[in-house]
Design a protein around this motif. Structure first.
Motif, PDB file in Angstrom:
ATOM      1  N   VAL A   1       9.498  37.144 -23.547  1.00  0.00           N
ATOM      2  CA  VAL A   1       8.549  37.336 -24.256  1.00  0.00           C
ATOM      3  C   VAL A   1       8.933  39.290 -23.927  1.00  0.00           C
TER       4      VAL A   1
ATOM      5  N   ALA B   1       7.281  42.201 -25.926  1.00  0.00           N
ATOM      6  CA  ALA B   1       6.215  42.245 -25.229  1.00  0.00           C
ATOM      7  C   ALA B   1       5.498  43.715 -24.975  1.00  0.00           C
TER       8      ALA B   1
ATOM      9  N   ALA C   1       0.425  37.007 -17.810  1.00  0.00           N
ATOM     10  CA  ALA C   1       1.059  36.208 -18.628  1.00  0.00           C
ATOM     11  C   ALA C   1       1.867  35.027 -17.843  1.00  0.00           C
TER      12      ALA C   1
ATOM     13  N   ARG D   1       0.651  31.228 -19.362  1.00  0.00           N
ATOM     14  CA  ARG D   1       2.342  30.439 -20.037  1.00  0.00           C
ATOM     15  C   ARG D   1       2.830  29.321 -19.104  1.00  0.00           C
TER      16      ARG D   1
ATOM     17  N   ASP E   1       2.542  37.269 -29.188  1.00  0.00           N
ATOM     18  CA  ASP E   1       2.179  36.525 -27.462  1.00  0.00           C
ATOM     19  C   ASP E   1       0.922  35.741 -27.987  1.00  0.00           C
TER      20      ASP E   1
END
Length: 367
Positions: free
Chosen positions: A145, A151, A163, A167, A243
């Motif tokens: 990312v 990001a 994150a 994720r 994202d």
């Protein structure tokens, strides 16, 4: 004659070697080419499978197992096969016998300890493997990312940690809620590799409604918290939208698509492929190709370099499957053997990737 330190120095992307920050990990042309040739097609494939699954189509069992079988030689298992070269490439030097030996010892010690844990306490080993994969797949996605999508909204350590957690949880937690029976079946196969059968499941029975509410709540909270930082600039808003769109896509993907198929595709086309392109960024032989947006030769170079270690891993896998306490052709058992081997390789691999994160300044706060 021993080469001098200066002679052993090698250039990386941008001439800074692999120790450059995450923002400089890949040239703009390589990021653009990767998004166009790999990221976009993968997203489209995931959407198609979501539609097919929600429409009630029955996906044959052999097709569900196919991506995991292919991962033995395509992207999945090979993606960690160059770990022995990573320390030297991060330092901008040519690999030496000492730098390679350190990684080999790391793999031998941690891999053997992991296999021993599977033999002694398989349920504990399975639980730790899930937690480790949660962390490792989260850290892999976090780097991707930051390096591939920019990001700009993930500036603080707290937002990056969020994150990583979110994720990593998508492939590990969402199938547990949506497809608990499959999860327990995989657990049974893995914990029986060294002969343990009939042990109580570690996987709790989760009420789908409550589990779904918790997952949706966590994703909404993540979107709100990171969205606050995204208001800084147009770049931040764009990276935030990418994202959140990917998080939503993966959440639905792992809820709707059969778990074994979803995990296999994610492992090959999402996690492993992103790590391979990250490795190309610290390979001095790939610098010119990446700066020109050429990905074919770096990927082929990786495949050739990774082949010997991948072959060794395959030999170990065959040994576990054929000479283990429960030698059988049952797909559930064979998948369990593969997961046990992956866990033994993932423990040292996650250590190497954590070192990469530190050297490439993944956790450095951006202003």
């Amino acid at each position: 004659m021993r080469a001098s330190t200066a002679d052993r120095r090698v250039g990386g992307v941008g001439g800074a070697g692999g120790s450059a920050g995450v923002a400089e990990a890949l040239p703009a042309a390589a990021r653009s080419a990767f998004a166009r040739r790999f990221t976009l097609p993968t997203r489209v494939l995931f959407v198609v499978l979501i539609v097919v699954s929600l429409a009630g189509a029955q996906i044959p069992l052999w097709l569900q197992y196919l991506p995991l079988a292919a991962s033995l030689v395509i992207f999945g298992l090979p993606h960690g096969a160059l770990d022995h070269l990573v320390p030297a490439r991060l330092a901008g030097t040519r690999p030496s016998t000492r730098s390679i030996a350190r990684v080999v010892v790391l793999y031998a010690l941690l891999g053997t300890a992991t296999l021993a844990l599977w033999a002694i306490a398989p349920m504990l080993a399975f639980g730790l493997f899930i937690l480790l994969t949660w962390y490792h797949w989260g850290q892999g996605d976090l780097f991707a990312v930051l390096a591939l999508d920019g990001a700009h909204h993930l500036r603080s350590r707290a937002s990056k940690a969020a994150a990583l957690l979110v994720r990593g949880a998508l492939p590990m937690v969402v199938p547990l809620v949506a497809q608990g029976d499959t999860y327990r079946s995989v657990e049974a196969g893995a914990t029986s590799v060294f002969g343990a059968t009939g042990t109580p499941s570690l996987i709790p029975a989760v009420d789908p409604a409550i589990g779904t509410a918790l997952i949706v709540g966590a994703l909404v909270a993540y979107a709100l918290v990171t969205g606050i930082a995204a208001r800084r600039s147009r770049q931040s808003r764009r990276s935030w939208l990418i994202d959140i769109a990917d998080v939503a896509l993966l959440a639905v993907f792992f809820a709707a698509v059969p778990a074994v198929l979803a995990i296999g595709l994610y492992f090959c086309l999402w996690h492993a492929l992103r790590h391979i392109i990250r490795l190309s960024g610290i390979d001095p032989a790939s610098t010119a190709d990446l700066e020109a947006g050429r990905l074919g030769r770096p990927l082929w170079r990786f495949a050739v370099d990774a082949a010997p270690v991948t072959l060794i891993a395959l030999v170990i896998l065959i040994g576990l499957a054929v000479f283990g306490p429960r030698s059988t052709a049952d797909p559930e058992y064979l998948l369990g053997v593969y997961l046990v081997l992956l866990s033994a390789l993932t423990v040292p691999h996650a250590v190497i990737v954590t070192v990469m994160d530190a050297r490439q300044r993944v956790w450095v706060t951006r202003q």
